[in-house]
Each structure stands twice: as structure tokens, then as C-alpha cells.
Design an enzyme around this catalytic site. Structure first.
Site, short mmCIF file in Angstrom:
data_model
loop_
_atom_site.label_atom_id
_atom_site.label_comp_id
_atom_site.label_asym_id
_atom_site.label_seq_id
_atom_site.Cartn_x
_atom_site.Cartn_y
_atom_site.Cartn_z
N GLY A 57 7.40 -25.23 68.62
CA GLY A 57 6.66 -24.46 67.60
C GLY A 57 5.26 -23.74 68.29
O GLY A 57 4.84 -22.75 67.44
N ARG A 58 4.73 -24.30 69.36
CA ARG A 58 3.52 -23.58 69.62
C ARG A 58 3.54 -23.68 71.26
O ARG A 58 2.63 -23.64 72.05
CB ARG A 58 2.31 -24.16 69.14
N LYS A 90 1.16 -23.90 76.35
CA LYS A 90 1.00 -24.80 74.86
C LYS A 90 -0.13 -24.21 74.07
O LYS A 90 -1.27 -23.94 74.57
CB LYS A 90 0.97 -26.12 75.01
N GLY A 110 11.70 -28.14 67.23
CA GLY A 110 11.64 -26.72 68.39
C GLY A 110 10.21 -26.63 68.80
O GLY A 110 9.19 -27.14 68.51
N ASP A 147 11.18 -36.64 69.33
CA ASP A 147 10.99 -35.23 69.90
C ASP A 147 9.74 -35.14 70.87
O ASP A 147 9.57 -34.18 71.51
CB ASP A 147 10.70 -34.05 68.77
N ASP A 192 0.93 -22.65 63.05
CA ASP A 192 0.15 -21.05 63.62
C ASP A 192 0.56 -20.82 64.86
O ASP A 192 0.28 -19.96 65.49
CB ASP A 192 -1.21 -21.14 62.98
#
Length: 482
Positions: free
Chosen positions: A92-93, A112, A90, A251, A124
Site C-alpha cells: 500500500g505504500r 517505502k 498488498g 503480512d 495515503d
């Protein structure tokens, strides 16, 4: 009326519903500042040259505000990483701001580095200035080379510390594409046994991005074939310009055949077919020469994900999907040979053209001749072969090859070749120079290099932009954190 008030946001992806994404705001950058922007990308959106002065523009693209109509969300997907099923991944950032109407059709905007999302796993959610500069410059450079790619609108930065191998500063790059959907979006719902969601996603994608597949007897098979052909075209583009992606996980594979997710990429310097640009890829899965076969493998993973959409016996349905994937082989071979013919300045088709191209590549590999400079100097070799000969150890073998080439080329070859063999690509040492200057607060080199890379087939004003890499460039390494 200000730009934000003029923009329409159709946000078609958001119509799929909450099982496909999570809506949430970005975690903005404290005390943000502009780092760079792309006037060419802004023009693609139909935005005026001074758009960065629009109300709240800096706040919006630093993740601290939104314009009316934006609908920030992070999408869910899964995928294979380095050939191994990695489960749920997914955004994530990355954070989807929305889809904006443009003169070129709807375009999605994505931050991004906008902070944590439910898909961040152990990350993070941040991007650093270094990686943002690399993605910004390469996105726009690839577009100028004619390679299908996501685009980069701007970079915003902050003094916010982010830990990677060392402490770096945070940044956000705003990416633009007609769609950011990946192979992994389909893999996600197939793996979790959600044929209803899988079908909804396929129908949505076909309706908005592949309408020519809608009336096919089996739309999912037609979609797979279309993706296979687009992916073959992309791989031929990459190979022809010596581009190494570095992390071709499913991905990171675009359903539109775009170059997606610039991380540990690199343009080839000395030609080595087994060159691995990603320092994290210790097994060389994503070496330059393996990229076309990896794309083929990834298409099989996509075919497996689409299988639940087909009626009939699974074995027979699988064969129909495999037939669609097989279209990749012929298309890639055709496109690759066509690009090699163009790089050699050849007109028409002759039986010996593949061997002529292959033999030049073998000579380049034997001498570790610079990829970009070998092709560029070949563009002038009819008039003066000496600069090309300087790159090769076995000059007698090169001279023999040049005699074969001379017998095949036709008048006007030099001009044709200079139009397809770039003088300038984003070599790692050029990006590194811009990064080091930016880390000292000087962003001028980013925009200067952006403008040079926008005209890759022209000789640059600074010869160093097109020169062979300096010795210190050999020590540069890029990894998945890049």
C-alpha cells in the site's frame, strides 16, 4: 560508464505475471533532498562510495525517475492482523523498483513511501520523515548486530505535508532484501481459491530462494519446514538482543526469516517480559515474551495456506504440514539456549545452563534492570561486579546467582561476552534525538548514530550513546504510525 548503465536488472519476480502485482510509477516527492544513506548497504550492492552523485540518483530514490532496467510494481498479498483475518492488503505504500545483480546475488530494491497503489486501502501511500529515520537506523543497526534483516540504502525527504497524528513531512526510505515476499503472499492466493497461482508462487520461490526444497518428496512441506527453521532462528536473535517488533502480523513475516517492516519496534530498556512496544496493541498480543509463540501461530497460518498444494486426503496432508511447523519448537529452544549460553560466556553444555540463564532473567525482571546494560555489565562482572549490582534491587539474590555463574564460567569469558552483548542498541530516545534534529533540518545526527550503531559491540566515543535512558524517554510512545 555511469553506475546506472552498468547495472543489470534480472527482475525475476516480474516474470510471475500481472495477477501477482500491479505495475505503476511512484508518486514522487516534490523538491526532494537527501536525508541519509548507508555506505555499508551500498557496498553490499557493489556500488561505489559516491553513488549518490550518479545521474538522476536523487530523482530515482525520491520516486521521480527510474534508471534503465527498473520496473516499478506493487505486489498483492493478504494476511492476519492482530490474529484476525484482514483480507487483501498488498504493497500500500511500498513500490518494488526491481531486482539488481550484486556481488552477493540478486537484491530487490523497494521504495517505502512512494505514494498510492491499488493496495493502499484507506492510506495515503506515504511515509513520514520520523518513521523513515527509525527504519533506516534500525535496519542497519540490526544488520550490525548480526540479526537477519532487510537493509536500508537511503532516505530522501521533502517538505510535502503528510497527516498522521499531526502534520509531518514526507520521506522515502529505500529498502534492500533478497526478497520481500511474506507469509501473506501465500495466504492471499489460498484465501481466494487460486491453487494455480499458489503453486506458481511456491515453485517460483523454491526455484529462486529455496532450491534445496525442489527435489523433496513434497516441496511445499520442505519449504514450510525451511521457513519454520529460519523463523525460529530469527526469534532467538530478537529475544537475545531484547528487540520487540510490535506488529507481527502474517503480512509482516518474511519467508526468508528476515526482520521486515520496522514500525512500532523498540529495544527493551527496563526488562519486563510482558513489555508491549506498540501503543496500538492494547491487548498485548505482541509483547516481548509472546513473540516466539506468535511466530509459531503465524507459521500455522502459512501451513494452512500451503495445504492446497498437497495431494491426498486433506487431514493427512495437514498433519504433514503440522509436522513441518513443529520443527520450529525444537529449533527455537536450541537456538535460544545457545544464545543465552553465549551471552553468559559459557563454553560447552551443562545441564544447569538453562536454569542459570532463566534465573538471571528473573532477577532482571524483578528489578526492571536495563536489558542491554545488564548483559553488558555482566561481561565485566568477573573483574568488577559493582556496576552490575547497581542495576538490581535485591543484591543478595544477585550475589548468590553470581556465585553460581562464577563456578560455571571459564577463562576468557569476558572477551567472548563483550563480542555478543552490545554496548549500544537503537533505543527509542536515541532515535528520537536524531528525528528531532532532522525535523529542524540537521541530518548530521542520523549519520553519526548510523556509524555508532555499525559498531554495537565497541564502547562508543560518547558515553551517552550507551548510557541508561534519560527520564524523559519514559514518555515516548510508538504506534502503528511510527
Amino acid at each position: 560508464m555511469s553506475l546506472p548503465d552498468r547495472l543489470a536488472w534480472p527482475n525475476r519476480f516480474a516474470s510471475l505475471g500481472p495477477e501477482f502485482f500491479t505495475e505503476l510509477p511512484a508518486q514522487g516527492l516534490p523538491e526532494p533532498h537527501w536525508v541519509a544513506h548507508s555506505p555499508v548497504c551500498a557496498a553490499l550492492l557493489g556500488w561505489p562510495a559516491g553513488w549518490t552523485a550518479q545521474p538522476d540518483a536523487l530523482a530515482v530514490f525520491a520516486g521521480n525517475a527510474t534508471w534503465p532496467g527498473m520496473r516499478p510494481l506493487a505486489s498483492a498479498y493478504s494476511g492476519h492482523q492482530f490474529g484476525v483475518w484482514a483480507g487483501q492488503l498488498g504493497d500500500g505504500r511500498a513500490l518494488w523498483l526491481g531486482e539488481v545483480d550484486t556481488p552477493h546475488g540478486p537484491q530487490e530494491l523497494q521504495l517505502k513511501g512512494g505514494g498510492l497503489t491499488p493496495y493502499s486501502r484507506r492510506g495515503d501511500g506515504r511515509a513520514v520523515l520520523r518513521s523513515s529515520i527509525r527504519e533506516f537506523l534500525c535496519s542497519e543497526a540490526m544488520a550490525a548486530l548480526g540479526v537477519p534483516t532487510t537493509r536500508a540504502l537511503c532516505i530522501t525527504g521533502s517538505r510535502l505535508p503528510v497527516m498522521r497524528e499531526t502534520v509531518e513531512t514526507a520521506a522515502i526510505v529505500t529498502r534492500v532484501a533478497p526478497s520481500f515476499l511474506r507469509f501473506g503472499h501465500f495466504e492471499h492466493f489460498a484465501h481466494h481459491g487460486r491453487p494455480d497461482a499458489l503453486r506458481a508462487l511456491a515453485e517460483w520461490f523454491i526455484a529462486h530462494h529455496a532450491p534445496d526444497c525442489a527435489d523433496a518428496p513434497e516441496p511445499a512441506v520442505a519449504l514450510l519446514r525451511k521457513v519454520a527453521l529460519q523463523t525460529a532462528d530469527l526469534m532467538a536473535h530478537w529475544q537475545a538482543v531484547g528487540f520487540c517488533h510490535g506488529v507481527m502480523n502474517t503480512d509482516n513475516m518474511s519467508l526468508l526469516g528476515l526482520t521486515l517492516d520496522y514500525g512500532p519496534f523498540g529495544f527493551m530498556d527496563g526488562f519486563d517480559p510482558m513489555h508491549v512496544c506498540n501503543h496500538s496493541d492494547d491487548r498485548g498480543r505482541y509483547a516481548y515474551a509472546r513473540q516466539p509463540s506468535v511466530a509459531f501461530w503465524n507459521l500455522h497460518a502459512l501451513a494452512q495456506a500451503l495445504l492446497p498444494l498437497l495431494d491426498g486426503e486433506p487431514e493427512a496432508a495437514g498433519e504433514r504440514l503440522l509436522d513441518a511447523v513443529e520443527a520450529y519448537r525444537e529449533r527455537f529452544a536450541q537456538q535460544m539456549l545457545g544464545r543465552l549460553r553465549a551471552k553468559l560466556g559459557l563454553e560447552g553444555e551443562q545441564a544447569g545452563d538453562q536454569a542459570l540463564a532463566d534465573d538471571f532473567l528473573k532477577l532482571m525482571a524483578a528489578s526492571r534492570a536495563d536489558f542491554t546494560q545488564s548483559w553488558r555489565r555482566l561481561s565485566r562482572a568477573l573483574a568488577d561486579p559493582e556496576p552490575l549490582r547497581d542495576l538490581f534491587i535485591d543484591r543478595a539474590a544477585l550475589d548468590a546467582w553470581l556465585a553460581r555463574w562464577h563456578a560455571r564460567v571459564t577463562p576468557g569469558a569476558e572477551a567472548r561476552m563483550r563480542a555478543v552483548n552490545p554496548a549500544v542498541v537503537l533505543r527509542n530516545h536515541l532515535a528520537e534525538g536524531a528525528i528531532r534534529a532532522a525535523q529542524q533540518g540537521d541530518f548530521g545526527e542520523i549519520e553519526r548514530l548510523r556509524d555508532v550503531l555499525a559498531r554495537p559491540f565497541d564502547e562508543p566515543l560518547l558515553p551517552s550513546d550507551a548510557a541508561l535512558p534519560p527520564d524523559w524517554a519514559a514518555t515516548l510512545e510508538v504506534s502503528c504510525s511510527s
